[in-house]
Design a protein around this motif. Structure first.
Motif, PDB file in Angstrom:
ATOM      1  N   LEU A 206       0.883  -1.273  -0.115  1.00 11.10           N
ATOM      2  CA  LEU A 206      -0.147  -0.171  -0.071  1.00 11.10           C
ATOM      3  C   LEU A 206       0.822   1.125  -0.017  1.00 11.10           C
ATOM      4  CD1 LEU A 206      -2.678  -1.236   2.728  1.00 11.10           C
ATOM      5  CD2 LEU A 206      -3.402  -0.355   0.175  1.00 11.10           C
ATOM      6  N   ARG A 207       1.967   1.310   0.906  1.00 12.33           N
ATOM      7  CA  ARG A 207       2.594   2.312   0.925  1.00 12.33           C
ATOM      8  C   ARG A 207       3.387   2.685  -0.551  1.00 12.33           C
ATOM      9  NH1 ARG A 207       6.243   4.830   4.697  1.00 12.33           N
ATOM     10  NH2 ARG A 207       7.183   6.592   3.542  1.00 12.33           N
ATOM     11  N   GLY A 208       3.915   1.660  -1.218  1.00 15.72           N
ATOM     12  CA  GLY A 208       4.401   1.636  -2.581  1.00 15.72           C
ATOM     13  C   GLY A 208       3.517   2.318  -3.451  1.00 15.72           C
ATOM     14  N   ILE A 209       2.367   2.141  -3.409  1.00 18.67           N
ATOM     15  CA  ILE A 209       1.366   2.335  -4.481  1.00 18.67           C
ATOM     16  C   ILE A 209       1.108   3.767  -4.119  1.00 18.67           C
ATOM     17  CG2 ILE A 209      -1.181   2.356  -5.158  1.00 18.67           C
ATOM     18  CD1 ILE A 209      -0.800  -0.553  -4.363  1.00 18.67           C
ATOM     19  N   VAL A 210       0.817   4.269  -2.724  1.00 17.77           N
ATOM     20  CA  VAL A 210       0.740   5.732  -2.377  1.00 17.77           C
ATOM     21  C   VAL A 210       1.824   6.636  -2.710  1.00 17.77           C
ATOM     22  CG1 VAL A 210       0.396   7.272  -0.518  1.00 17.77           C
ATOM     23  CG2 VAL A 210      -1.059   5.071  -0.583  1.00 17.77           C
ATOM     24  N   ASP A 211       2.847   5.951  -2.476  1.00 18.99           N
ATOM     25  CA  ASP A 211       4.235   7.137  -2.703  1.00 18.99           C
ATOM     26  C   ASP A 211       4.421   7.208  -4.274  1.00 18.99           C
ATOM     27  OD1 ASP A 211       4.740   7.082  -0.128  1.00 18.99           O
ATOM     28  OD2 ASP A 211       6.437   5.492   0.034  1.00 18.99           O
ATOM     29  N   GLN A 212       3.970   6.230  -5.228  1.00 22.20           N
ATOM     30  CA  GLN A 212       4.241   6.207  -6.714  1.00 22.20           C
ATOM     31  C   GLN A 212       3.086   7.188  -7.079  1.00 22.20           C
ATOM     32  OE1 GLN A 212       4.252   2.225  -8.330  1.00 22.20           O
ATOM     33  NE2 GLN A 212       6.049   2.369  -8.933  1.00 22.20           N
ATOM     34  N   ALA A 213       2.009   7.027  -6.646  1.00 23.15           N
ATOM     35  CA  ALA A 213       0.975   7.839  -7.090  1.00 23.15           C
ATOM     36  C   ALA A 213       1.257   9.432  -6.635  1.00 23.15           C
ATOM     37  CB  ALA A 213      -0.429   7.273  -6.303  1.00 23.15           C
ATOM     38  N   LEU A 214       1.697   9.695  -5.492  1.00 22.75           N
ATOM     39  CA  LEU A 214       1.987  11.078  -5.049  1.00 22.75           C
ATOM     40  C   LEU A 214       3.265  11.600  -6.157  1.00 22.75           C
ATOM     41  CD1 LEU A 214       1.899  10.709  -1.307  1.00 22.75           C
ATOM     42  CD2 LEU A 214       0.406  12.225  -2.608  1.00 22.75           C
ATOM     43  N   THR A 215       4.087  10.719  -6.461  1.00 23.77           N
ATOM     44  CA  THR A 215       5.243  11.296  -7.114  1.00 23.77           C
ATOM     45  C   THR A 215       4.472  11.674  -8.587  1.00 23.77           C
ATOM     46  OG1 THR A 215       6.892   9.829  -5.919  1.00 23.77           O
ATOM     47  CG2 THR A 215       7.345  10.557  -8.205  1.00 23.77           C
ATOM     48  N   ALA A 216       3.593  10.767  -8.912  1.00 22.93           N
ATOM     49  CA  ALA A 216       3.204  11.029 -10.354  1.00 22.93           C
ATOM     50  C   ALA A 216       2.309  12.183 -10.463  1.00 22.93           C
ATOM     51  CB  ALA A 216       2.308   9.525 -10.966  1.00 22.93           C
TER      52      ALA A 216
END
Length: 221
Positions: A206-216
């Motif tokens: 979940l943290r990986g998904i959130v971090d990637q989405a925030l960066t995008a």
């Protein structure tokens, strides 16, 4: 205003643990990347609430992850928690701030644009919009707001308050990216994290998904 990291906001509820130890589940979730923990227990008695809140606070010692208590300012005070999360029918944030002090983290549930508008001038550090999707973790008579409703409430919240705004209800690895893309600063999860077979691994996903989405999105991951 206190700084709050809402990226992966784990809400531990003894009724949503599959009979497992809440303290151990929280330890594993934080090891996997949870950034904030809330203790929610709608049916526990006062002494039990304080004891478990203290145990959760102890397991978070040294991690840098704050512990908030849902609804109950008195329990937060007694247990030495880092703050509270308040619903619209709970103690007013002004009164909670008076009792808890300036360093306490205070969050507020937002369900409508009007509630988001009323954040203006309130001594709160973050908002959390819900419910975004259908959930089994809480009896909510109002229909889910969906991604479009999330965007609308977010737009009002941004104008009313400088703090971050998260989203809650029915969020998991399948829709977390869409929630962040819609504008949320983080996701609050209950069953998706604490009913998982491996909360540490699920937190990492979940943290990986959130971090990637925030960066995008151009946010800070």
């Amino acid at each position: 205003m206190n700084s709050v990291d809402l990226r992966l906001y784990g809400i531990i509820d003894p009724e949503r643990t599959g009979g497992r130890d809440p303290v151990d589940l929280v330890r594993r979730a934080v090891s996997g990347g949870a950034t904030l923990i809330q203790y929610r227990d709608k049916h526990g008695e006062g002494r039990r609430l304080v004891e478990l809140a203290r145990a959760l606070k102890a397991v978070l010692e040294g991690t840098g992850v704050p512990l908030l208590v849902n609804d109950r300012v008195d329990i937060a005070l007694a247990a030495g928690a880092d703050g509270v999360h308040l619903g619209q029918d709970d103690m007013h944030p002004n009164d909670a701030r008076d009792l808890l002090g300036l360093r306490a983290i205070i969050g507020l549930t937002l369900k409508t644009p009007d509630q988001a508008d009323r954040m203006a001038g309130m001594p709160i550090d973050y908002g959390c919009i819900g419910g975004v999707f259908a959930t089994m973790s809480k009896n909510n008579p109002a229909p889910p707001v969906g991604l479009e409703g999330l965007r609308k409430i977010l737009s009002h919240a941004r104008l009313a308050n400088r703090g971050p705004v998260g989203a809650i209800a029915g969020i998991d690895v399948l829709n977390a990216q869409a929630v962040i893309a819609a504008g949320a600063d983080g996701i609050a999860v209950i069953s998706a994290l604490f009913m998982a077979n491996d909360p540490q691994a699920e937190a990492r996903r979940l943290r990986g998904i959130v971090d990637q989405a925030l960066t995008a999105r151009g946010g800070v991951a």
